[in-house]
Design an enzyme around this catalytic site. Structure first.
Site, PDB file in Angstrom:
ATOM      1  N   GLY A 261       0.811  -1.202   0.000  1.00 44.82           N
ATOM      2  CA  GLY A 261       0.000   0.000   0.000  1.00 44.82           C
ATOM      3  C   GLY A 261       0.846   1.253   0.000  1.00 44.82           C
ATOM      4  CB  SER A 262      -0.047   4.717   0.824  1.00 46.97           C
ATOM      5  OG  SER A 262      -0.417   4.673   2.202  1.00 46.97           O
ATOM      6  N   GLY A 266       2.302   2.466   5.300  1.00 48.79           N
ATOM      7  CA  GLY A 266       3.402   1.542   5.540  1.00 48.79           C
ATOM      8  C   GLY A 266       4.253   1.958   6.727  1.00 48.79           C
ATOM      9  CD  GLU A 283       4.837  -3.521  -3.902  1.00 51.58           C
ATOM     10  OE1 GLU A 283       4.787  -2.268  -3.837  1.00 51.58           O
ATOM     11  OE2 GLU A 283       4.167  -4.181  -4.700  1.00 51.58           O
TER      12      GLU A 283
END
Length: 522
Positions: A261-262, A266, A283
């Protein structure tokens, strides 16, 4: 159930598939005609919970499409303990059995592709191309994950004392997986299949944007032979999602976290993992660059850059966000890029996005860029104003002369916005590319492969594609980012290193130790 509207043009077979899906996976709520998306805990669907329900609204139509049962504190604890119990069985299942189950999942996806598509479109809007490529990518990923299951292996290192040591790779245990929504089937399966292939069990946080779609996955894996409890699928309400996620991370039986995600989210999750000393795979987003050098095939570069920027309406973490073009060819390339964009004839209505308010976010970035002095090289809309676009759509737009003071210069747009930057040397290009805090993927367009390799080594990016677009993933190639784009890797050996931990088992030759020497010299 009678409230579900089927398009008049739908075939009888398609209608039967949809009715079968609704009857199998959803229960009508007593207080509403909307289908109810249930929790999936311990291999069973739960139609009620201590967390109640939330209503999902289709972002484009604004209509209520379903209500989802959300997990409260009790259901989360039940899911964790079920996952722990299942792990004690699943970790000892052979790699070949795991491989077979994952391969069956792939076959079932082919059989149920229409059901998956129907559920996806009931929740949100995706182009036909994205739906097709997502399913193809998911099947490719499952093929890779099935081979990963039989590739988990250790080593037998040499020792100084002649003892025999084995370094084993073993699973962590229950894993909290939080996938992104933008490539739904591929990213959901990636967050499930690789941890499972390595012997872990999975607690999956379903995307609140796609509840009906995610609820098909529990039955999919169980019908393939996955033991009950090895996969839990949990919905959360926005008001207490942070509390429930922390409850999972903090629990002693949950051993790691896997998030896609963002960068913003994160960092929050990584901090929680640090607080509770849980390993994680992150990721995250990027600000991917495509570099165009003087020897490049300009039409090829323009084609790949436009596809990489606007595929899935720019909603890909690997989307091309900036074009760094050598000033020697900048004028010619701008002309080629604009001509090829115009030939695509995308239309004025704009590209639809999944998240509510995505169009508004893109409009804010656009307006700020214009305010700071950016020039529009291309827009599919003929109007100079974007006020007529919807809250979930925005026209594909290319900026030139984007000032460093603009928000778009720094922020990942996750929308159909692209900026072009002229730089006078390869050194300046590398410096610009590396100046961003993220580093997920990049492209270099050139026919000088020595130059490409030299530049690739200097780019702070998890992947560099020479004469190809920034969007690429393949099950035998490691995938992950540098810097703020995260850490850990998916696919093949990278997945094994991320989702297993080492254990040294040493067999010592018999021999007594000199106890009497312990106190000498003290």
């Amino acid at each position: 159930m009678s409230s579900i509207k089927i398009r008049a043009s739908a075939s009888a077979g398609r209608y039967r598939r949809l009715v079968h899906t609704v009857r199998r996976f959803y229960l009508p709520a007593s207080s509403s005609s909307l289908p109810t998306v249930q929790l999936w805990i311990g291999g069973q669907s739960l139609a009620t919970s201590s967390g109640g329900t939330v209503v999902h609204t289709h972002p484009k139509t604004g209509r209520e499409s379903c209500q989802a049962v959300v997990a409260g504190e009790k259901e989360v604890n039940d899911a964790i303990m079920s996952s722990k119990t299942a792990f004690e069985e699943w970790r000892d299942v052979t790699g070949w059995e795991k491989k077979g189950i994952l391969q069956i999942v792939g076959k079932l996806i082919k059989d149920r592709s229409k059901d998956l598509e129907e559920a996806l479109r009931a929740d949100s809007t995706f182009s036909d191309l994205v739906v097709k490529k997502d399913q193809e990518s998911a099947l490719h990923l499952l093929e890779g994950a099935s081979h990963t299951a039989i590739s988990v292996e250790g080593t037998i290192p040499q020792t100084v004392d002649g003892s025999f040591s084995m370094v084993l790779r073993q699973p962590y245990g229950p894993v909290l997986s939080i996938p992104a929504f933008n490539y739904p089937l591929t990213l959901a399966l990636r967050s499930i299949a690789y941890p499972l292939a390595c012997g872990n069990t999975v607690l999956l946080r379903a995307s609140p944007l796609l509840p009906q779609f995610f609820q098909l996955l529990g039955h999919l894996f169980q019908d393939a032979g996955l033991p009950k409890g090895a996969l839990q699928i949990l919905n959360f309400s926005e008001k207490d999602v942070a509390e429930r996620i922390e409850q999972i991370i903090a629990h002693r039986e949950v051993r790691m976290v896997n998030f896609t995600g963002s960068v913003r989210l994160g960092k929050i999750l990584a901090a929680k993992c640090g607080q509770y000393l849980k390993p994680s795979v992150m990721e995250l987003g990027g600000k991917s660059v495509a570099i165009v050098l003087p020897s490049a095939d300009l039409e090829l570069a323009a084609n790949n850059i436009l596809f990489g920027a606007f595929f899935n309406s720019g909603q890909v973490c690997m989307s091309t966000e900036q074009v760094l073009v050598h000033s020697e060819i900048a004028n010619e390339f701008e002309k080629v890029l604009k001509e090829i964009a115009e030939q695509a004839k995308w239309g004025e209505q704009g590209m639809e996005m999944v998240r509510p308010g995505s169009g508004d976010g893109a409009r804010d970035l656009y307006d700020n860029a214009i305010k700071e002095g950016a020039k529009v090289l291309y827009s599919s809309s003929n109007t100079s104003s974007t006020s007529s676009t919807s809250s979930t759509s925005f026209p594909p737009t290319i900026f030139s002369s984007l000032p460093a003071s603009s928000k778009l210069y720094i922020e990942e747009s996750f929308s159909p916005l692209l900026s072009l930057h002229r730089l006078s040397s390869t050194e300046d290009i590398i410096q610009h590319a590396n100046s961003h805090s993220t580093g997920l993927t990049s492209s270099i367009f050139t026919n000088d492969y020595r130059e490409a390799l030299d530049m690739a080594k200097e780019l702070e990016s998890g992947a560099v594609h020479v004469n190809g677009m920034t969007i690429h993933d393949q099950h035998n190639l490691p995938h992950g980012g540098w810097k703020d784009s995260g850490y850990g890797r998916f696919n093949s050996k990278g997945a094994i290193e991320s989702f297993t931990q080492t254990k040294n088992v040493r067999f010592v030759k018999s021999g007594k130790l000199p106890l009497g020497l312990i106190y000498e010299g003290l």
